[in-house]
Design an enzyme around this catalytic site. Structure first.
Site, mmCIF file in Angstrom:
data_model
loop_
_atom_site.group_PDB
_atom_site.id
_atom_site.type_symbol
_atom_site.label_atom_id
_atom_site.label_comp_id
_atom_site.label_asym_id
_atom_site.label_seq_id
_atom_site.Cartn_x
_atom_site.Cartn_y
_atom_site.Cartn_z
ATOM 1 N N SER A 516 69.045 -15.738 41.624
ATOM 2 C CA SER A 516 69.436 -16.907 40.556
ATOM 3 C C SER A 516 70.369 -17.881 41.035
ATOM 4 O O SER A 516 69.865 -18.766 42.068
ATOM 5 C CB SER A 516 70.278 -16.091 39.369
ATOM 6 O OG SER A 516 69.655 -16.162 38.115
ATOM 7 N N ASP A 603 59.429 -15.800 34.557
ATOM 8 C CA ASP A 603 60.914 -16.342 34.342
ATOM 9 C C ASP A 603 61.236 -17.563 33.365
ATOM 10 O O ASP A 603 60.728 -18.476 33.772
ATOM 11 C CB ASP A 603 61.273 -16.737 35.804
ATOM 12 C CG ASP A 603 62.948 -16.587 36.039
ATOM 13 O OD1 ASP A 603 63.538 -16.884 34.672
ATOM 14 O OD2 ASP A 603 63.593 -16.775 36.959
ATOM 15 N N HIS A 635 63.245 -13.070 35.310
ATOM 16 C CA HIS A 635 64.475 -13.370 35.991
ATOM 17 C C HIS A 635 64.914 -12.360 36.803
ATOM 18 O O HIS A 635 66.130 -11.853 36.269
ATOM 19 C CB HIS A 635 65.472 -14.118 35.089
ATOM 20 C CG HIS A 635 66.451 -14.963 35.754
ATOM 21 N ND1 HIS A 635 66.021 -16.019 36.529
ATOM 22 C CD2 HIS A 635 67.815 -15.022 35.973
ATOM 23 C CE1 HIS A 635 67.075 -16.591 37.032
ATOM 24 N NE2 HIS A 635 68.182 -16.073 36.727
#
Length: 691
Positions: A516, A603, A635
């Site tokens: 991330s 995602d 994600h």
């Protein structure tokens, strides 16, 4: 945001979501040539190798809860290899039965209805984060989809111990940007509209499930909070919060009589204090504060709703009592549980607690605590296969940044150079800088599977709470404003330099890895400081900040101004110039060291194009990069077979780059849905594993 991404007992979405928080940060990246010194060190390491599957496979049990009436225990455990919800009589845990039948995507959390008749859970499809709310009746086993809508994200607004048959949920099926509030009848599944949402970040209800507070985003990135009376929202705010306090001030809960509202509040101070506000007079009373860290959570009496204790988390997590009500209980648990404990659930009568124990160097366990007689009994160990494994100690460290900021960090060393767990390395070893997501989140002390895995492979592991991380006051967060790829990155470089000076590692033996925002930090490290890191592993990280902000989910509309103020405003010329300057994609030609990228195709936070763009740019310039995508993930990698597969590639990649040990890839790739889109030949053993 933890696993239960939508479960909020107060306002619907946090105004600024943890934008880039990977749900299950996987592993590390590709590699350069093995240095002779590192190869010798790896060969001399006689620590038993822990199998990847023991760390990243399904836990035997997790997420234990006790029902409000104290009659049932629930947990998450595998059924036919997939995590499902289980329930057992509280007095007979051995009589557990599976309540759900998920065949593909794991259920990662569940919670009880207030009447103890239903187990509730949320589930999406392939990582798209369109979470729907489900329930399963404990007596009959009947499963219901309470929110059977397409392209909808359900959120829990309020569960009350006083109203047994209903809960409040938020649904964005009318307007994807805003969640309308509905009353859900748990027996019939009927949804009744309570509040249409016209531009509010969220709503908060009291213990009668009456809406009392509405949060509205402000143009400066702050929020205004309005009273709600009889369904009507006041025109004059009860409280206002500017950008500076926006992530450190939140309403927590009402007392059962509705007369007191508790806040985690940083207004007029740096760190959040626990405040009790009398709603009749408006007066706020400070109950607790700590100059080092925010007070963001508290324990509330299940009957009265009054605050009884609070938590502080600076270097480690700690409970502190506010009165004598829980003082003896907390002292007993601290004395008798060797490690850091968390009170996961309490019965309505408050006679029994379910407590999770984290000892760092032992697998996590869950315990039943009976307050009368102060009796503790262990219910389960989450990963019994790790009992007796050579797990390493984690060490909190305070590192000074170049401008004097204190960076709370966590260091884990391989057993080979620190067999006693002292935190001092007998010699330098290769190191992985593991960067957390968010960036408005933080690293914490405790058992960390990625730390343990990498340390077992022979690497020192360092996680740094760089500026912008949460938990350390508003000034620390604000110090990261408009500093993506600059001062936030400098903090990481300063931490690496500290590790070199401390004899933990050598300057040419450091890899950077993260999911991330940590993926962005990896790309920034490879592109902006191309000779600092030996290699990098980017998991679901954004490469282009402008396109990132263009593709954030519509239900983050309330937080958009905060993104702009803290990252760069794409609606202004200056903001666009800043976002362009801080986007690794625009400097991909500078990358010199091996890079591994992992991405979930579904995602919703970091669109798959973020990985595809930089891979295409590097490929066009004939710069080596390996790209692994998963068509059934979002994600982060929720399915263990996918997480294990990517970590298999990662540890072999790191083995070449840094000289650590690696378990062969074997059949890990074939067992997953991994699609190697580019550069298999640059990752050791990957081409062979694909045959």
């Amino acid at each position: 945001m933890d696993e239960v991404l939508m479960l909020r007992s107060a306002l619907l979405p946090a105004l600024l979501p943890a934008l880039l928080l990977a749900s299950a940060p996987p592993a590390l990246a590709q590699a350069a040539a093995t240095t002779p010194a590192a190869a010798v060190a790896a060969a001399a390491d006689n620590t038993p190798l822990i199998e990847r599957a023991k760390i990243f496979g399904n836990p035997s049990k997790s997420n234990g809860k006790i029902s409000p009436d104290g009659k049932w225990l629930s947990w998450i455990a595998p059924r036919d290899g997939v995590l499902n919800v289980w329930v057992a009589p509280a007095g007979e845990p051995s009589k557990a039965r599976a309540m759900t039948e998920e065949k593909l995507r794991p259920i990662r959390s569940s919670f009880w209805s207030p009447d103890s008749k239903t187990l509730l859970f949320i589930q999406d499809k392939g990582g798209d984060e369109n979470f729907l709310l489900y329930g399963v009746d404990v007596a009959s086993g009947k499963q219901s989809n309470y929110t059977p809508f397409e392209k909808t994200r359900a959120m829990v607004v309020q569960i009350s111990s006083k109203v047994k048959d209903r809960i409040l949920v938020g649904l964005n099926n009318r307007d994807p940007r805003w969640h309308d509030v509905y009353s859900l009848d748990l027996a019939s599944g009927k949804l009744t509209l309570v509040q249409k949402n016209e531009g509010y970040a969220g709503f908060m209800a009291d213990q009668t499930l009456t809406l009392r507070l509405a949060q509205k985003p402000r143009g400066d990135g702050g929020s205004a909070y309005f009273r709600v009376n009889g369904g009507q929202i006041d025109s004059t705010p009860l409280a206002e919060v500017g950008l500076e306090d926006s992530q450190t001030t939140d309403p927590l809960s009402f007392t059962a009589d509705g007369q007191t509202l508790y806040w985690s509040d940083s207004r007029g101070r740096n760190t959040s204090a626990l405040i009790a506000q009398d709603l009749a007079s408006g007066k706020g009373t400070v109950l607790a504060q700590d100059a080092r860290a925010d007070i963001a959570n508290a324990l509330f009496d299940p009957q009265t709703g009054q605050a009884q204790a609070y938590t502080v988390e600076y270097l480690q997590h700690e409970y502190l009592p506010l009165s004598d009500q829980l003082k003896d209980d907390l002292a007993f648990l601290k004395k008798n549980l060797q490690g850091q404990f968390t009170i996961a659930s309490r019965t309505e009568a408050d006679d029994k607690w379910l407590v999770h124990l984290d000892s760092v160097t032992a697998p996590q366990s869950s315990w039943l605590y009976e307050r009368k007689g102060q009796r503790l009994s262990r219910l389960y160990i989450s990963r019994p296969e790790l009992e007796g494994a050579p797990l390493s100690q984690m060490h909190p460290r305070e590192i000074k940044a170049r401008d004097g900021l204190t960076l709370v960090s966590y260091l884990t060393l391989p057993k080979a150079v620190d067999p006693a767990g002292s935190g001092k390395a007998s010699r330098p070893v290769p190191m992985v800088l593991l960067v957390h997501g968010g960036p408005w989140a933080r690293d914490r002390y405790g058992y960390n599977g990625t730390h343990q895995w990498l340390a077992n492979r022979g690497y020192a592991v360092l996680s740094v709470n760089f500026r912008g991380s949460t938990g350390f006051g508003k000034q620390f967060i604000s110090a990261g404003d408009l500093q993506w790829g600059r001062k936030m990155h400098d903090d990481l470089l300063d931490a690496v330099q500290w590790a070199v000076q401390q004899g933990v590692t050598k300057a040419d033996q450091v890899a950077i890895m993260g999911g991330s925002y940590g993926g962005y930090a990896t790309l920034a490290g490879m592109a902006f400081t191309p000779t600092t890191f030996a290699c990098g592993v980017d998991i679901v990280g954004p490469s282009n900040l402008f396109t990132l902000l263009q593709t954030i989910p519509p239900y983050w509309e309330a937080g958009k101004q905060q993104f702009y103020k803290r990252m760069g405003d794409p609606t202004t010329e200056a903001g666009r110039a800043l976002l362009k300057e801080r986007s690794p994609l625009n400097f991909a030609q500078n990358i010199q060291r091996p890079l591994l990228i992992g991405q979930g195709a579904n995602d919703p936070r970091v669109n798959v194009r973020e990985s595809e763009q930089i891979v295409a740019s590097m490929a066009a310039q004939q710069i080596p990069v390996t790209y692994v995508a998963f068509p059934d993930e979002g994600h982060g990698f929720a399915r263990p077979v996918n997480n294990i597969a990517f970590n298999a590639v990662t540890e072999n990649f790191l083995g070449k780059c840094l000289g650590g040990r690696a378990e062969p890839i074997g059949g890990a790739i074939k067992a997953s849905t991994a699609q190697v889109k580019h550069g298999a030949e640059f990752a050791p053993g990957l081409s062979e594993a694909l045959k």
